[in-house]
Write a protein that holds these residues in place. Sequence first.
Motif, PDB file in Angstrom:
ATOM      1  N   THR A  51       2.748  48.517  37.116  1.00 42.34           N
ATOM      2  CA  THR A  51       2.375  48.908  35.754  1.00 42.34           C
ATOM      3  C   THR A  51       3.557  49.498  34.988  1.00 42.34           C
ATOM      4  OG1 THR A  51       0.149  49.396  36.595  1.00 42.34           O
ATOM      5  CG2 THR A  51       0.715  50.231  34.409  1.00 42.34           C
ATOM      6  N   ARG A  52       4.287  50.410  35.614  1.00 44.56           N
ATOM      7  CA  ARG A  52       5.328  51.103  34.860  1.00 44.56           C
ATOM      8  C   ARG A  52       6.522  50.218  34.522  1.00 44.56           C
ATOM      9  NH1 ARG A  52       8.240  55.240  39.169  1.00 44.56           N
ATOM     10  NH2 ARG A  52       8.567  53.743  40.865  1.00 44.56           N
ATOM     11  N   GLN A  53       6.693  49.097  35.239  1.00 43.19           N
ATOM     12  CA  GLN A  53       7.834  48.229  34.974  1.00 43.19           C
ATOM     13  C   GLN A  53       7.742  47.510  33.631  1.00 43.19           C
ATOM     14  OE1 GLN A  53       6.691  48.841  38.076  1.00 43.19           O
ATOM     15  NE2 GLN A  53       7.812  47.691  39.627  1.00 43.19           N
ATOM     16  N   TYR A  54       6.539  47.426  33.053  1.00 40.71           N
ATOM     17  CA  TYR A  54       6.365  46.592  31.860  1.00 40.71           C
ATOM     18  C   TYR A  54       5.670  47.357  30.730  1.00 40.71           C
ATOM     19  CZ  TYR A  54       7.393  43.048  35.363  1.00 40.71           C
ATOM     20  OH  TYR A  54       7.981  42.315  36.370  1.00 40.71           O
ATOM     21  N   PRO A  55       6.383  48.284  30.095  1.00 45.18           N
ATOM     22  CA  PRO A  55       5.783  49.025  28.973  1.00 45.18           C
ATOM     23  C   PRO A  55       5.335  48.120  27.829  1.00 45.18           C
ATOM     24  CG  PRO A  55       7.804  50.097  29.727  1.00 45.18           C
ATOM     25  CD  PRO A  55       7.745  48.767  30.421  1.00 45.18           C
ATOM     26  N   GLU A  56       5.951  46.946  27.704  1.00 41.70           N
ATOM     27  CA  GLU A  56       5.574  46.037  26.617  1.00 41.70           C
ATOM     28  C   GLU A  56       4.105  45.633  26.678  1.00 41.70           C
ATOM     29  OE1 GLU A  56       9.706  44.367  27.962  1.00 41.70           O
ATOM     30  OE2 GLU A  56       8.071  45.531  28.842  1.00 41.70           O
ATOM     31  N   ILE A  57       3.541  45.611  27.885  1.00 40.55           N
ATOM     32  CA  ILE A  57       2.158  45.135  28.021  1.00 40.55           C
ATOM     33  C   ILE A  57       1.233  46.132  28.715  1.00 40.55           C
ATOM     34  CG2 ILE A  57       2.884  42.713  28.027  1.00 40.55           C
ATOM     35  CD1 ILE A  57       2.375  42.690  31.058  1.00 40.55           C
ATOM     36  N   ASN A  58       1.730  47.312  29.104  1.00 42.18           N
ATOM     37  CA  ASN A  58       0.878  48.209  29.890  1.00 42.18           C
ATOM     38  C   ASN A  58       0.115  49.226  29.040  1.00 42.18           C
ATOM     39  OD1 ASN A  58       2.647  50.304  29.255  1.00 42.18           O
ATOM     40  ND2 ASN A  58       3.594  50.382  31.279  1.00 42.18           N
ATOM     41  N   GLY A  59       0.198  49.071  27.712  1.00 39.10           N
ATOM     42  CA  GLY A  59      -0.550  49.957  26.845  1.00 39.10           C
ATOM     43  C   GLY A  59       0.188  51.204  26.415  1.00 39.10           C
ATOM     44  N   SER A  60       1.310  51.520  27.066  1.00 40.13           N
ATOM     45  CA  SER A  60       2.043  52.734  26.693  1.00 40.13           C
ATOM     46  C   SER A  60       2.814  52.553  25.391  1.00 40.13           C
ATOM     47  CB  SER A  60       2.999  53.138  27.823  1.00 40.13           C
ATOM     48  OG  SER A  60       3.987  52.141  28.039  1.00 40.13           O
ATOM     49  N   THR A  61       3.226  51.315  25.092  1.00 36.09           N
ATOM     50  CA  THR A  61       3.939  51.053  23.838  1.00 36.09           C
ATOM     51  C   THR A  61       3.256  49.945  23.043  1.00 36.09           C
ATOM     52  OG1 THR A  61       5.427  49.431  24.866  1.00 36.09           O
ATOM     53  CG2 THR A  61       6.131  51.728  24.879  1.00 36.09           C
ATOM     54  N   SER A  62       2.032  49.626  23.394  1.00 31.38           N
ATOM     55  CA  SER A  62       1.336  48.531  22.711  1.00 31.38           C
ATOM     56  C   SER A  62      -0.140  48.861  22.552  1.00 31.38           C
ATOM     57  CB  SER A  62       1.473  47.228  23.509  1.00 31.38           C
ATOM     58  OG  SER A  62       0.772  47.307  24.730  1.00 31.38           O
ATOM     59  N   ALA A  63      -0.796  48.095  21.708  1.00 31.65           N
ATOM     60  CA  ALA A  63      -2.242  48.238  21.552  1.00 31.65           C
ATOM     61  C   ALA A  63      -2.957  47.703  22.786  1.00 31.65           C
ATOM     62  CB  ALA A  63      -2.695  47.482  20.302  1.00 31.65           C
TER      63      ALA A  63
END
Length: 290
Positions: A51-63
């Motif tokens: 999960t933490r490897q992909y902020p683009e899709i894990n909800g931390s930086t996206s809707a």
Amino acid sequence: MFISPMLLQTAPRPFSHSDFIYEPKVDGHRLIYSQQAGKVRLYTRHNNDCTRQYPEINGSTSALFPHDITLDGEIACVDPVTGAVDIEAVTSRLNTKRADKIRRLMERLPVTYVVFDILRYKSEDLRKRPLMERKAILASLALPNVHFGVIPYVEGVGEALFAQMQARAMEGVVAKRKDSVYETDRRSAQWQKIINWSYADVYLSGYKKSEFGWLAAVPDNRGKMRPAGVIEYGPSPEHKKAFYNVVKPLVTGEDRDYVYVEPRVCARVKMRNWTRAGMLRSPVFTEFIV
């Protein structure tokens, strides 16, 4: 929630059939996307949390999606210069764990989650529905951001799509039966992969001691042999017996893991491609070269 992904059989050659759809095969790594109660978890096919490897899709930086959902797809990186899918960049992203390095790689090697199936939606398990019903549900969704995409497909014309993938030096094609349900207990002929193999001739320079594996070598730009990887798949018992009989007088040394031989035996291998370091990627023995 992790769901074990459906695995594919390998088709020996491209084929066309009206009962199948055909998708480009993305050269990345498999990823299960699970969103429950507003929390996202990402898993590799072997149930490793990434999960933490992909902020683009894990909800931390996206809707997020508006409802609970589980998706199946591939993580891909695209070379900004050539437009080619870069598997080594994907590997770099997957293996990076430190938050500061992940942030830097997001700028240099952004990922796209290429979705090809939907397994759960609004608390309903969709895996027993036919593939084309699942595809229709997937096509109706609004995606959270530009780092999500849905794989395109064509119906019936697998050979034509494979020819396009060859022309673009892409990995190959996935064939899926239109009425297939989502199976997780075995490799299924309902989904088949057709690989766009590359071929190379290499010299066998040694072998593993504890398990099967032949060391491969190729000439460098000075005419000297350099390591090119390990061949672990492909040869029959007869091929293995012939190799070990021939190389007995060619042994030059050994260490804890390998026996080294003079590189006189030549073999043809099929492979996915060459890595940037000049190594064979996923080589498979096909024949000896006399």
